[in-house]
Design an enzyme around this catalytic site. Structure first.
Site, PDB file in Angstrom:
ATOM      1  N   PRO A   1       8.865  -4.669   5.038  1.00  0.00           N
ATOM      2  CA  PRO A   1       9.153  -4.595   6.507  1.00  0.00           C
ATOM      3  C   PRO A   1      10.774  -5.240   7.336  1.00  0.00           C
ATOM      4  O   PRO A   1      11.274  -5.853   6.172  1.00  0.00           O
ATOM      5  CB  PRO A   1       8.204  -5.870   6.402  1.00  0.00           C
ATOM      6  N   ARG A  31       1.215  -1.377  -0.136  1.00  0.00           N
ATOM      7  CA  ARG A  31      -0.107  -0.461   0.084  1.00  0.00           C
ATOM      8  C   ARG A  31       1.210   1.459   0.012  1.00  0.00           C
ATOM      9  O   ARG A  31       0.644   2.165  -1.106  1.00  0.00           O
ATOM     10  CB  ARG A  31      -1.010   0.052   0.947  1.00  0.00           C
ATOM     11  N   ILE A  32       1.987   0.677   0.945  1.00  0.00           N
ATOM     12  CA  ILE A  32       2.925   2.597   0.654  1.00  0.00           C
ATOM     13  C   ILE A  32       3.695   2.405  -0.586  1.00  0.00           C
ATOM     14  O   ILE A  32       3.903   3.209  -1.067  1.00  0.00           O
ATOM     15  CB  ILE A  32       3.121   2.479   2.464  1.00  0.00           C
ATOM     16  N   HIS A  82      11.385   8.792  13.113  1.00  0.00           N
ATOM     17  CA  HIS A  82       9.903   7.921  12.581  1.00  0.00           C
ATOM     18  C   HIS A  82       8.726   9.249  12.592  1.00  0.00           C
ATOM     19  O   HIS A  82       8.209   8.483  12.983  1.00  0.00           O
ATOM     20  CB  HIS A  82      10.500   7.061  13.178  1.00  0.00           C
ATOM     21  N   ASP A  89      14.350   8.470   7.875  1.00  0.00           N
ATOM     22  CA  ASP A  89      13.614   8.482   8.883  1.00  0.00           C
ATOM     23  C   ASP A  89      13.341   7.368   9.919  1.00  0.00           C
ATOM     24  O   ASP A  89      12.278   7.735  11.014  1.00  0.00           O
ATOM     25  CB  ASP A  89      11.629   8.401   7.969  1.00  0.00           C
ATOM     26  N   GLU A 147      17.343   3.396  16.741  1.00  0.00           N
ATOM     27  CA  GLU A 147      16.819   3.913  16.946  1.00  0.00           C
ATOM     28  C   GLU A 147      16.051   3.677  18.385  1.00  0.00           C
ATOM     29  O   GLU A 147      15.014   4.510  18.969  1.00  0.00           O
ATOM     30  CB  GLU A 147      15.772   4.612  16.413  1.00  0.00           C
ATOM     31  N   ASP A 164       9.891  -6.177  -5.528  1.00  0.00           N
ATOM     32  CA  ASP A 164       8.606  -7.056  -4.543  1.00  0.00           C
ATOM     33  C   ASP A 164       8.799  -8.824  -4.556  1.00  0.00           C
ATOM     34  O   ASP A 164       8.400  -9.092  -5.844  1.00  0.00           O
ATOM     35  CB  ASP A 164       7.620  -6.727  -4.721  1.00  0.00           C
ATOM     36  N   ALA A 183      11.257   2.988   6.527  1.00  0.00           N
ATOM     37  CA  ALA A 183      10.110   1.250   6.618  1.00  0.00           C
ATOM     38  C   ALA A 183      10.707   1.311   7.785  1.00  0.00           C
ATOM     39  O   ALA A 183      10.116   1.556   8.757  1.00  0.00           O
ATOM     40  CB  ALA A 183      10.606   0.814   5.089  1.00  0.00           C
ATOM     41  N   ARG A 184      11.893   0.611   7.829  1.00  0.00           N
ATOM     42  CA  ARG A 184      12.538   0.480   8.676  1.00  0.00           C
ATOM     43  C   ARG A 184      14.188  -0.488   8.956  1.00  0.00           C
ATOM     44  O   ARG A 184      15.046  -0.126   8.154  1.00  0.00           O
ATOM     45  CB  ARG A 184      12.483  -1.102   9.254  1.00  0.00           C
TER      46      ARG A 184
END
Length: 331
Positions: free
Chosen positions: A207, A156-157, A296, A259, A264, A176, A234-235
């Site tokens: 993820p 979705r993102i 984040h 971000d 973190e 993907d 994302a991560r």
């Protein structure tokens, strides 16, 4: 029915009150502290708990919750790597996340970050501070419509981000493990190696998994185009931070918008003003003008916050009443 909420932030307080007013038949207990073994008694009598965990949840909590009759936990985020799904599966517990609170919020942040570097605003800003107002080759920019944007992760993102870039005229390619028909209407699927080699801008929307750990490293960076712009909302564990710094030093990477940061957990949404954060790597990140680091907050809009609060509670109640939810992580 009773729902107990933990990790309540000040910016969520009004939203929980609004939700309670709309749902007077539900008993909603809201606490600002995190759920721990020391305050587990607060869960007594509840049907479900709603959390906003940042760090790993204490493994002992799952059995303690199960013993109190809790079979479903809702997490107010899309990410769920802070939970031990193996233990939850063993205990027959379900985890609900919020997979689509506002993909557009993160997409807008990614586009803004990419534009910051593609238009050389970091260099222009430094020049102007020094009263250098010249037009020079180092600040001569390219338009987004002349660039290729690589989307790693087309959920979705990723799709929302791709749409925004496509609206600016960029060529969009994507990678993907699971291809999406919706994504194929926006972008062209390529291999990850092809994406790295062809993209002027690469943005990550996958993820945190064992397979994705440091997927961006010295080896993968070497295969990218010279002057590539990286955006990670994302991560943090997706990028090997030290490898990114080396890529920036060599000029291989033009700029990086981060971000998220792999260390973190104890820093995000805390005020460390005047304190030593004891993290030389992060201090270097913050000091550089070829990195934009944000704590984040790519998701952080009024729309997203409202959706995170309401969806997390609503979906857990729906599951308790019907046994169904499209947002169960460990199906």
């Amino acid at each position: 029915m009773k729902v107990v909420v933990f990790d309540k932030r000040e910016d969520e307080e009004k939203l929980f009150k609004i939700w309670q007013e709309k749902n007077p038949d539900i008993n909603l207990d809201v606490y600002s502290q995190a759920l721990t073994m020391d305050n587990i008694d607060l869960v007594k009598g509840a049907d479900t708990v709603c959390l906003s965990s940042v760090g790993k949840l204490d493994d002992r909590l799952y059995k303690a919750l199960k013993d109190l009759g809790i079979n479903v936990i809702s997490q107010r985020s899309a990410g769920f790597d802070m939970y031990n799904l193996d233990i939850m599966n063993e205990l027959g517990m379900k985890l609900i996340n919020v997979p689509s609170y506002s993909p557009n919020a993160i997409g807008e942040f990614v586009v803004a970050s990419a534009l910051f570097f593609s238009r050389n605003l970091n260099h222009i800003y430094e020049n102007v501070k020094n009263h250098d107002f010249r037009w020079q080759v180092p600040i001569l920019s390219k338009e987004i419509r002349t660039l290729t944007v690589g989307i790693v992760g087309t959920g979705r993102i990723g799709r929302a981000t791709a749409k925004l870039f496509k609206g600016l005229g960029a060529k969009i390619i994507g990678y993907d493990l699971f291809k999406s028909k919706e994504a194929e209407e926006i972008l062209e699927y390529v291999s990850l190696d092809q994406l790295y080699a062809q993209s002027d801008i690469i943005t990550f929307h996958v993820p945190a998994t064992d397979d994705n750990y440091h997927m961006v490293n010295e080896k993968s960076i070497a295969t990218m185009k010279d002057g590539v712009i990286l955006v990670n909302a994302a991560r943090g564990t997706i990028l090997d931070t030290k490898a990114v710094l080396k890529g920036l030093d060599s000029g291989k990477i033009k700029g990086a918008a981060l971000d998220v940061y792999e260390n973190e957990v104890n820093l995000v949404n805390t005020n460390k003003t005047g304190e030593n954060i004891n993290d030389d790597l992060l201090e270097e990140i913050i000091a550089r003008n070829d990195i934009v680091y944000t704590p984040h907050i790519a998701f952080y809009t009024e729309t997203a916050l409202d959706n995170l609060v309401s969806f997390a509670i609503d979906e857990s109640i729906k599951y308790l009443k019907t046994g169904k939810s499209d947002s169960i992580v460990n199906k």
